[in-house]
Design a protein around this motif. Structure first.
Motif, PDB file in Angstrom:
ATOM      1  N   PHE A 117       0.818  -1.213   0.000  1.00  0.00           N
ATOM      2  CA  PHE A 117       0.000   0.000   0.000  1.00  0.00           C
ATOM      3  C   PHE A 117       0.855   1.268   0.000  1.00  0.00           C
ATOM      4  O   PHE A 117       0.378   2.328  -0.383  1.00  0.00           O
ATOM      5  CB  PHE A 117      -0.948   0.010   1.210  1.00  0.00           C
ATOM      6  N   LEU A 118       2.096   1.150   0.416  1.00  0.00           N
ATOM      7  CA  LEU A 118       2.973   2.315   0.497  1.00  0.00           C
ATOM      8  C   LEU A 118       3.260   2.924  -0.872  1.00  0.00           C
ATOM      9  O   LEU A 118       3.549   4.111  -0.962  1.00  0.00           O
ATOM     10  CB  LEU A 118       4.283   1.955   1.200  1.00  0.00           C
ATOM     11  N   GLN A 119       3.136   2.133  -1.920  1.00  0.00           N
ATOM     12  CA  GLN A 119       3.404   2.653  -3.263  1.00  0.00           C
ATOM     13  C   GLN A 119       2.412   3.747  -3.678  1.00  0.00           C
ATOM     14  O   GLN A 119       2.688   4.519  -4.587  1.00  0.00           O
ATOM     15  CB  GLN A 119       3.384   1.509  -4.279  1.00  0.00           C
ATOM     16  N   TYR A 120       1.268   3.822  -3.013  1.00  0.00           N
ATOM     17  CA  TYR A 120       0.258   4.816  -3.381  1.00  0.00           C
ATOM     18  C   TYR A 120       0.341   6.089  -2.549  1.00  0.00           C
ATOM     19  O   TYR A 120      -0.437   7.009  -2.760  1.00  0.00           O
ATOM     20  CB  TYR A 120      -1.147   4.208  -3.262  1.00  0.00           C
ATOM     21  N   SER A 121       1.258   6.147  -1.606  1.00  0.00           N
ATOM     22  CA  SER A 121       1.412   7.342  -0.774  1.00  0.00           C
ATOM     23  C   SER A 121       2.355   8.319  -1.447  1.00  0.00           C
ATOM     24  O   SER A 121       3.475   7.959  -1.792  1.00  0.00           O
ATOM     25  CB  SER A 121       1.949   6.962   0.603  1.00  0.00           C
ATOM     26  N   GLU A 122       1.893   9.530  -1.598  1.00  0.00           N
ATOM     27  CA  GLU A 122       2.706  10.554  -2.257  1.00  0.00           C
ATOM     28  C   GLU A 122       3.347  11.513  -1.265  1.00  0.00           C
ATOM     29  O   GLU A 122       4.363  12.110  -1.556  1.00  0.00           O
ATOM     30  CB  GLU A 122       1.840  11.330  -3.255  1.00  0.00           C
TER      31      GLU A 122
END
Length: 148
Positions: A117-122
């Protein structure tokens, strides 16, 4: 989603504990996913697509169960966003409480899966917060498994 699934979902939402096999386990997983997703106030729809994808892996392709997990996660995230009945601290407290009651749920904490899910945090602050949540969950898992 199909209309039949939506109707079934609304029915199951009302009577989930009665009709859904291993309801507690599904809800526990939903809380884990929701905790990581809700840490980002600007969570994207991709997070929920990922939940469904991961749920299909967890439940060996059972799309009904995967949809229920995705919708349960979505409901929890929405409750956190509305800030009326649930916040991240309550969610963490609920996870800790459930682990004390059912320690075997610690085996369901898969931080490698949650890291996806961390890949979607900007936002860097949100990313750091999510990483701290994952570290906390890993530590909680280790402590719970040691005490079993």
């Amino acid at each position: 989603m199909k209309l039949s699934f939506r109707i079934k979902h609304h029915f199951f939402s009302a009577f989930r504990e009665i009709f859904v096999h291993h309801h507690g386990s599904l809800e526990f997983r939903a809380k884990l996913f929701a905790l990581v997703i809700a840490a980002d106030e600007h969570a994207k729809v991709e997070n929920f697509i990922l939940v469904k994808s991961l749920a299909l892996q967890i439940y060996d392709g059972d799309s009904d169960r995967a949809n229920l997990l995705m919708l349960s996660t979505k409901e929890l995230v929405q409750k956190v966003r509305e800030k009326n009945s649930l916040n991240l601290d309550n969610l963490i407290g609920s996870i800790v409480k459930e682990l004390k009651i059912v320690p075997r749920y610690a085996k369901k904490i898969d931080t490698d899966m949650l890291k996806e899910f961390l890949q979607y945090s900007e936002n860097e602050d949100v990313l750091a917060y999510q990483k701290n949540i994952l570290e906390f969950l890993e530590q909680l898992k280790d402590e719970t498994l040691k005490s079993m």
